[in-house]
Structures are given as structure tokens and as C-alpha cells.
Design an enzyme around this catalytic site. Structure first.
Site, PDB file in Angstrom:
ATOM      1  N   SER A 157      12.144  -3.330  37.261  1.00 44.22           N
ATOM      2  CA  SER A 157      12.465  -2.173  36.764  1.00 44.22           C
ATOM      3  C   SER A 157      13.724  -1.417  37.708  1.00 44.22           C
ATOM      4  O   SER A 157      14.663  -2.088  37.634  1.00 44.22           O
ATOM      5  CB  SER A 157      11.323  -0.990  37.096  1.00 44.22           C
ATOM      6  OG  SER A 157      11.503   0.316  36.434  1.00 44.22           O
ATOM      7  N   HIS A 158      13.265  -0.361  38.518  1.00 40.58           N
ATOM      8  CA  HIS A 158      14.319   0.167  39.328  1.00 40.58           C
ATOM      9  C   HIS A 158      14.408  -0.591  40.640  1.00 40.58           C
ATOM     10  O   HIS A 158      15.475  -0.161  41.531  1.00 40.58           O
ATOM     11  CB  HIS A 158      13.862   1.571  39.625  1.00 40.58           C
ATOM     12  CG  HIS A 158      12.414   1.672  40.206  1.00 40.58           C
ATOM     13  ND1 HIS A 158      11.580   1.241  39.677  1.00 40.58           N
ATOM     14  CD2 HIS A 158      12.232   2.056  41.745  1.00 40.58           C
ATOM     15  CE1 HIS A 158      10.335   1.496  40.515  1.00 40.58           C
ATOM     16  NE2 HIS A 158      10.614   1.786  41.797  1.00 40.58           N
ATOM     17  N   LYS A 174       7.541   4.797  28.551  1.00 39.58           N
ATOM     18  CA  LYS A 174       8.496   5.981  28.760  1.00 39.58           C
ATOM     19  C   LYS A 174      10.081   5.353  28.243  1.00 39.58           C
ATOM     20  O   LYS A 174       9.994   4.250  28.109  1.00 39.58           O
ATOM     21  CB  LYS A 174       8.640   6.182  30.355  1.00 39.58           C
ATOM     22  CG  LYS A 174       8.889   5.179  31.200  1.00 39.58           C
ATOM     23  CD  LYS A 174       8.675   5.783  32.630  1.00 39.58           C
ATOM     24  CE  LYS A 174       8.839   4.916  33.888  1.00 39.58           C
ATOM     25  NZ  LYS A 174       7.965   4.039  34.186  1.00 39.58           N
ATOM     26  N   ASP A 178      13.461   2.122  30.888  1.00 38.76           N
ATOM     27  CA  ASP A 178      12.751   3.399  30.749  1.00 38.76           C
ATOM     28  C   ASP A 178      12.713   4.797  31.437  1.00 38.76           C
ATOM     29  O   ASP A 178      12.004   5.682  31.163  1.00 38.76           O
ATOM     30  CB  ASP A 178      11.038   2.612  30.888  1.00 38.76           C
ATOM     31  CG  ASP A 178      10.935   2.093  32.287  1.00 38.76           C
ATOM     32  OD1 ASP A 178      11.811   2.259  33.162  1.00 38.76           O
ATOM     33  OD2 ASP A 178       9.851   1.722  32.531  1.00 38.76           O
ATOM     34  N   ARG A 179      13.523   4.721  32.407  1.00 38.73           N
ATOM     35  CA  ARG A 179      13.613   6.099  33.095  1.00 38.73           C
ATOM     36  C   ARG A 179      15.095   6.707  32.777  1.00 38.73           C
ATOM     37  O   ARG A 179      15.940   6.104  32.411  1.00 38.73           O
ATOM     38  CB  ARG A 179      13.675   6.033  34.653  1.00 38.73           C
ATOM     39  CG  ARG A 179      12.418   5.145  35.387  1.00 38.73           C
ATOM     40  CD  ARG A 179      12.485   5.168  36.757  1.00 38.73           C
ATOM     41  NE  ARG A 179      11.409   4.603  37.321  1.00 38.73           N
ATOM     42  CZ  ARG A 179      10.902   4.795  38.437  1.00 38.73           C
ATOM     43  NH1 ARG A 179      11.700   5.427  39.494  1.00 38.73           N
ATOM     44  NH2 ARG A 179       9.884   4.226  39.120  1.00 38.73           N
ATOM     45  N   ASP A 196      15.583  -1.529  33.620  1.00 36.86           N
ATOM     46  CA  ASP A 196      14.674  -1.831  32.373  1.00 36.86           C
ATOM     47  C   ASP A 196      14.696  -0.719  31.623  1.00 36.86           C
ATOM     48  O   ASP A 196      14.417  -0.924  30.125  1.00 36.86           O
ATOM     49  CB  ASP A 196      13.403  -2.291  32.761  1.00 36.86           C
ATOM     50  CG  ASP A 196      12.432  -1.244  33.349  1.00 36.86           C
ATOM     51  OD1 ASP A 196      13.020  -0.338  33.812  1.00 36.86           O
ATOM     52  OD2 ASP A 196      11.189  -1.027  32.676  1.00 36.86           O
ATOM     53  N   ASP A 224      17.431   3.304  34.364  1.00 34.78           N
ATOM     54  CA  ASP A 224      17.045   2.286  35.568  1.00 34.78           C
ATOM     55  C   ASP A 224      17.340   0.896  34.881  1.00 34.78           C
ATOM     56  O   ASP A 224      17.673   0.837  33.699  1.00 34.78           O
ATOM     57  CB  ASP A 224      15.647   2.596  36.127  1.00 34.78           C
ATOM     58  CG  ASP A 224      14.465   2.231  34.911  1.00 34.78           C
ATOM     59  OD1 ASP A 224      14.878   2.312  33.824  1.00 34.78           O
ATOM     60  OD2 ASP A 224      13.393   2.009  35.375  1.00 34.78           O
TER      61      ASP A 224
HETATM   62  C1  VG1 Z   1       6.617   4.507  40.261  1.00 34.31           C
HETATM   63  C2  VG1 Z   1       6.493   5.670  39.843  1.00 34.31           C
HETATM   64  C3  VG1 Z   1       5.558   5.776  38.805  1.00 34.31           C
HETATM   65  C4  VG1 Z   1       6.133   4.951  37.696  1.00 34.31           C
HETATM   66  C5  VG1 Z   1       6.076   3.435  38.340  1.00 34.31           C
HETATM   67  C6  VG1 Z   1       6.839   2.403  37.327  1.00 34.31           C
HETATM   68  O1  VG1 Z   1       5.232   3.799  40.885  1.00 34.31           O
HETATM   69  O2  VG1 Z   1       6.239   6.519  40.911  1.00 34.31           O
HETATM   70  O3  VG1 Z   1       5.563   7.291  38.255  1.00 34.31           O
HETATM   71  O4  VG1 Z   1       5.171   4.730  36.386  1.00 34.31           O
HETATM   72  O5  VG1 Z   1       7.093   3.558  39.263  1.00 34.31           O
HETATM   73  O6  VG1 Z   1       8.026   2.683  36.858  1.00 34.31           O
HETATM   74  P1  VG1 Z   1       4.855   3.906  42.313  1.00 34.31           P
HETATM   75  O7  VG1 Z   1       3.387   3.298  42.236  1.00 34.31           O
HETATM   76  O8  VG1 Z   1       5.729   2.942  42.987  1.00 34.31           O
HETATM   77  O9  VG1 Z   1       4.820   5.227  42.708  1.00 34.31           O
HETATM   78  V1  VG1 Z   1       9.114   1.777  36.530  1.00 34.31           V
HETATM   79  O10 VG1 Z   1      10.637   2.143  35.693  1.00 34.31           O
HETATM   80  O11 VG1 Z   1       9.236   1.018  37.889  1.00 34.31           O
HETATM   81  O12 VG1 Z   1       8.295   0.795  35.340  1.00 34.31           O
HETATM   82 CO    CO Z   2      11.610   1.068  34.636  1.00 36.23          CO
END
Ligand code: VG1
Ligand code: CO
Length: 560
Positions: A116-117, A389, A292-293, A290, A288
Site C-alpha cells: 500500500s502506502h 476503499k 485505494d487511498r 495501490d 497511494d
Molecule cells: C492504516 C490505516 C487504516 C487503513 C490501513 C490500510 O492502518 O490507519 O485506516 O485501513 O492502514 O490501508 P494502521 O493499522 O497502520 O493504522 V492501506 O491503503 O495500507 O491498505
Molecule cells: Co492502500
């Protein structure tokens, strides 16, 4: 081609525990002998006999090691009796695109390759996540099972000689152990773009974006941050909506995201914020790695908090054809997300749900027809069109609202606050702290706030006083299947509705990240500066948690 599977002896690795959204580790961890193979075998085993003869979707955000992982997955799936894989060309599929493909093809599930990010490249992060037949991330019950299996795995099955060219679209047929196995390499964007066309009014959006409606093209800067959305964004915004070519930037997916941290927030998307602040833009947006953000900013880099974004979209849902057709069910947000959307839900007489952090908690409510729009403060917004998302969807939703109202983003927000009041919100992240002291901080704070004497206590800072109404470690019982998720974050709620939330991240690949969320509601004083309005509560949060003592940090690494 006729192939045979083989069984390979292996030993368990520690720590193959999926977090908030899949297993995320350094590439160097995933490339250890049998590490990826073990985990993929455990994903399949966790699903038992249902895997045999199944259809799975496979793809990822294009980061380093994605292509190798796709090959490993294909070989292991072939050996385990999976009938067919749908694979994005070059292994590329955004997370929302995978969710959409699973649903459209009635697949058994999907395997998404992304961290992801988190940054990519040989020295950075990789990730693997399993999604179920509803298109959503596997629930805790399934991920717990995957983890349990990973602690005892002794062997995996693989077809060593299986070779696929994932750079070419087309159908590849094999015979494995006497049974057919098919890998269909598909265009990464086509299904997703068609899906968006069904949801939004592309005709109206085209006239608005291209300038046919107003006489001047929309001035947009859409930043894919070298992540997976590049190909989707070029097709949708340039080809379908007629945006000017300079409206999109960083649209080539790169294995290391060009060294960028593909996280759309005020810190890591600074380039976008600075450019929009200086320039002549109606909207700025970023995604981000992937896809989704999303982050939305208006003219002069006017920042829309994700909590507000969710509430505004909820308010205007009916300007989107999909919701006019399918109706508006309830809304939901993750617990740390500010409660702006609750107020819209109350006004419209809709159910509003508060779930733990992580998109997997929205799926059951959507499947049960009780939820159509939800979001997280971490730049996640989406609807029941899929079970993830969806960054590009969120920008299309915002463009629909701009087209419908004819207003600027800033005016849309000011109008919203004048109706509902404003939830000032900020999140402080303390990244890469040492794990042990952070665990101690959370357990110490939990003891403090759950002591019966804590309720009713008053805290003051900078002339403001807050009285504790409730404080707990958030627990959630899923209204649909009654599954329980406990210890999802410490929260202190004050009598005026303001809140302090503290939790440890579940997406990091090493060490600990502390997240501190501050939320304060004002009915009338809606035009203040968030950083000033929230200062007293920030001080109080630091006092209650004793964060500086435990982490040694005097300032956060990221503020949003
Ligand atoms: C983070 C965010 C959460 C989100 C998750 C996955 O998790 O706070 O809201 O759903 O990332 O997003 P954490 O446990 O690090 O707070 V993504 O775009 O990384 O799939
Ligand atoms: Co993501």
C-alpha cells in the site's frame, strides 16, 4: 502443456501474521527461501477444499518483487488444484480493481500484492493480502487461520516448470496432474473503467472537466505518486473525461515509486500541496501505491480532511447515478475517524456504524445491505460498489459534487460546516519507534483510563477544560455475524464529544508506529485553524499517555 506438481519440504517462519491489511514485511524478508511460498500455501490451505477448481484474481501495485510473486503464486495455485487465475498484465492491478474483478467474475477470491502506502524497492516493503468472494479483505477468522497454519507448515505444493508471460494479454492453458489449469492475463484497467462508467455520469463529468459546460477546462492536478493508479488515471481523466494532459502527473507505475513515499497526505504528498498552493488549480488529488487511498485539496491547497470528505460525499450522494439507482443505505466510519458523517446520517435518518480500523470490518454490513458509504480518517473513502476503499472513485465523487453544486471545494466545505458544524481533526504519527516501550505505553495508559476513578476527571490546557465522559479500549461486535474484535484502540471521550484516540499501527513492517488521533466538535466556531483549535487536546493527550517518556519523541514524524 502437460505439467506435474511436486511437494517441497519446508519449515515455518515466525511472524507471518497478517496485520490491518495483509502481511507486510521488507522485500528481503519475503525473498528468503520458501518465505513467500509458505505464506501462499497457508492462504490456500486456510480455505480448505474450496480452493480446488476455484477462480482467483491475482495482481498488485507493481512494486518491486510483484512479478516474481505472481509467478510463485501461479505455480503454487496450479499445484493445489486452482482451476483458473485472472492476472493483471505485468502483474498490475490496483486494490479496488481486484475487488471489482472478483465481484464481476464471481471469483472465489483474490491475492493482492501490495504494501500500500509503504515505500517500495529492494530495501523497502512488500505485502500479500487475501480477499474473499465478496471482493473484500479476509476477515479476522480467515487471517487468524492463515497465521496458525504458518506456524506449523511442513510442506507446500508447486509446479516448478510452469512459465507464463504476464506481459502479454491472452489465455494460457496448461494441464497439471491431468487437470486443466488456465491463466488469463487481462488488461489491468478495462473492467475498472467500465465499472466507473456504470457508477458516475461520464457524459456530465466530461462536459465539466473538458470545459464544454463552463467554457474553461477544469484545472486539476491529479498525482498518482508513481503508484498503480497511473494507468487508470490516464484512461479515465485524459481519455474518458477530456482533462488537459497536464492534469495528471507521476502516472508511470514504478517499482520503487521513484523513491517517493506513496502516501497521499500533507507530508508525503508535499509536492502536490506546494504546487496547488502556488498555482491556478480547482482541485488537487493524490493516491497511494495501490490506489485505494485518496487525498483531496481545493484551490490554494485548501485541505479536506478525510473525515469531512466522507461527510460531504454522504450529503451529496444523490448526485451520483449509482446511488439514485440503488438507494442510500447506512453509513460507517472507523472508530478513530471524526464523527462528521454521523451528523449527516442523523439528518437523513440513516444507520451509522462505528467499526475498528481496517476496511475488512465494513464488508459484512455491505453484504447485509445495511451500508452503502464508508470511510477512514487515513484517506480511505469508498462505497458498496466494491469491498475496498477506492481512490479514483473518491475523486470522481468529488468531481460529481463540484459539477452538481457549481461551487469550489472550499465553499462546499464551508457550506457543509454551516449546516452541520465542524469536527476539527488531526492525527499525529510517530513512526518507527521501538516496539517494547510503545507496548508499555499502551498498557499503562489502558490501566489509567479504565480505572473507575478516571471517569469524571478534568484536564485543562491553554485555558480549556475537558471532563472525561467515557474511556475504554474499543471493542466491536459485528452486527451481522456477531464476531468480536477487542482491544482496537484506546479512546477517551469528553463530555463535549471531543475525543483522544491512541493505537499502534498494524501495517508497519518493522518497529512500531504510534497513532494519536484528536477530534473536537464545534457547532458555530467553524472557521478556525485546526492546529490551533486542537492544541489543548493534543497537550492533554500527551499528558495522559506520557508519550514523550515512553517513545523518547518530542515531535511526530507525520501530522495530518
Ligand atoms: C492504516 C490505516 C487504516 C487503513 C490501513 C490500510 O492502518 O490507519 O485506516 O485501513 O492502514 O490501508 P494502521 O493499522 O497502520 O493504522 V492501506 O491503503 O495500507 O491498505
Ligand atoms: Co492502500
Amino acid at each position: 502443456m502437460t505439467l506435474k506438481s511436486a511437494t517441497v519440504q519446508t519449515t515455518p517462519y515466525e511472524g507471518q501474521k497478517p496485520g490491518t491489511s495483509g502481511l507486510r514485511k521488507k522485500v528481503k524478508v519475503f525473498t528468503q527461501k520458501n518465505y513467500t511460498e509458505n505464506f501462499v500455501q497457508c492462504i490456500l490451505d486456510a480455505n480448505g477444499s474450496a480452493i480446488s477448481g476455484s477462480l482467483l484474481v491475482v495482481g498488485g501495485d507493481g512494486r518491486y518483487y510483484c512479478k516474481e510473486a505472481v509467478e510463485i503464486i501461479a505455480r503454487i495455485c496450479a499445484a493445489n488444484g486452482v482451476a483458473k487465475l485472472l492476472v493483471g498484465q505485468n502483474g498490475i492491478l490496483s486494490t479496488p480493481a481486484v475487488s471489482s474483478l472478483i465481484r464481476h467474475n464471481k471469483a472465489y477470491g483474490g491475492i493482492i500484492l501490495t504494501a500500500s502506502h509503504n515505500p517500495g524497492g529492494p530495501d523497502n516493503d512488500f505485502g500479500i493480502k487475501f480477499n474473499c468472494s465478496n471482493g473484500g479483505p479476509a476477515p479476522d477468522g480467515v487471517t487468524d487461520k492463515i497465521f496458525q497454519l504458518s506456524t506449523a507448515i511442513k510442506e507446500y505444493k508447486i509446479v516448478e516448470d510452469l512459465k507464463i508471460d504476464i506481459s502479454k494479454i491472452g489465455t494460457n492453458c496448461y494441464e497439471v496432474d491431468g487437470k486443466p489449469f488456465v491463466v488469463e492475463v487481462i488488461d489491468s484497467v478495462e473492467n475498472y473503467v467500465n465499472h466507473m462508467k456504470e457508477i458516475f455520469d461520464f457524459g456530465k463529468l466530461h462536459d465539466f472537466v473538458s470545459g464544454k459546460k463552463t467554457g474553461t477546462p477544469l484545472k486539476a492536478r491529479i498525482d498518482s505518486m508513481n503508484g498503480v493508479t497511473g494507468s487508470y488515471v490516464r484512461e479515465i481523466f485524459l481519455n474518458c473525461l477530456g482533462a488537459t494532459p497536464d492534469s495528471v502527473v507521476h502516472t508511470t507505475p514504478l517499482e520503487d515509486f521513484g523513491g517517493l513515499h506513496p502516501d497521499p497526505n500533507l507530508t508525503y504528498a508535499k509536492d502536490l500541496v506546494d504546487t496547488v498552493a502556488k498555482g491556478d488549480y480547482d482541485i488537487g488529488a493524490a493516491f497511494d501505491g495501490d490506489g485505494d487511498r485518496n487525498m483531496i485539496i481545493g484551490r490554494n491547497a485548501f485541505f479536506v480532511t478525510p473525515s469531512d470528505s466522507l461527510a460531504v460525499i454522504a450529503h451529496y450522494l444523490e448526485c451520483i447515478p449509482y446511488f439514485r439507482k440503488n438507494g442510500i443505505q447506512g453509513f460507517a466510519r472507523s472508530m478513530p475517524t471524526a464523527s462528521a458523517v454521523d451528523l449527516v446520517g442523523q439528518k437523513l435518518g440513516k444507520e451509522v456504524f462505528e467499526v475498528p480500523t481496517g476496511w475488512k470490518y465494513f464488508g459484512n454490513l455491505m453484504d447485509a445491505g445495511r451500508l452503502c458509504l464508508c470511510g477512514e480518517e487515513s484517506f480511505g473513502t469508498g462505497s458498496n460498489h466494491i469491498r475496498e476503499k477506492d481512490g479514483v472513485w473518491a475523486v470522481l465523487a468529488w468531481l460529481s459534487i463540484m459539477e452538481h453544486t457549481g461551487k469550489s471545494i472550499e465553499d462546499i466545505l464551508k457550506n457543509h460546516w454551516s449546516i452541520y458544524g465542524r469536527n476539527y481533526f488531526t492525527r499525529y504519527d510517530y513512526e518507527e519507534c521501538e516496539l517494547e516501550p510503545c507496548n508499555q505505553m499502551i498498557s499503562t495508559m489502558e490501566k489509567t483510563i479504565t480505572d473507575p476513578a478516571f471517569k469524571g476527571r478534568e484536564f485543562s490546557s491553554l485555558g480549556k477544560t475537558y471532563k472525561v465522559k467515557v474511556a475504554d479500549n474499543f471493542g466491536y461486535t459485528d452486527p451481522v455475524d456477531k464476531s468480536v474484535a477487542s482491544k482496537q484502540g484506546l479512546r477517551v471521550v469528553f463530555e463535549d464529544g471531543s475525543r483522544i484516540v491512541m493505537r499502534l499501527s498494524g501495517t508497519g513492517s518493522s518497529g512500531a508506529t504510534v497513532r494519536m488521533y484528536i477530534d473536537s466538535y464545534e457547532k458555530d466556531n467553524v472557521l478556525g485553524k485546526a492546529s490551533e483549535m486542537l492544541k489543548p487536546l493534543i497537550n492533554i493527550a500527551l499528558e495522559i499517555s506520557d508519550l514523550q517518556k515512553f517513545t523518547g519523541r518530542t515531535a511526530p514524524t507525520v501530522i495530518t
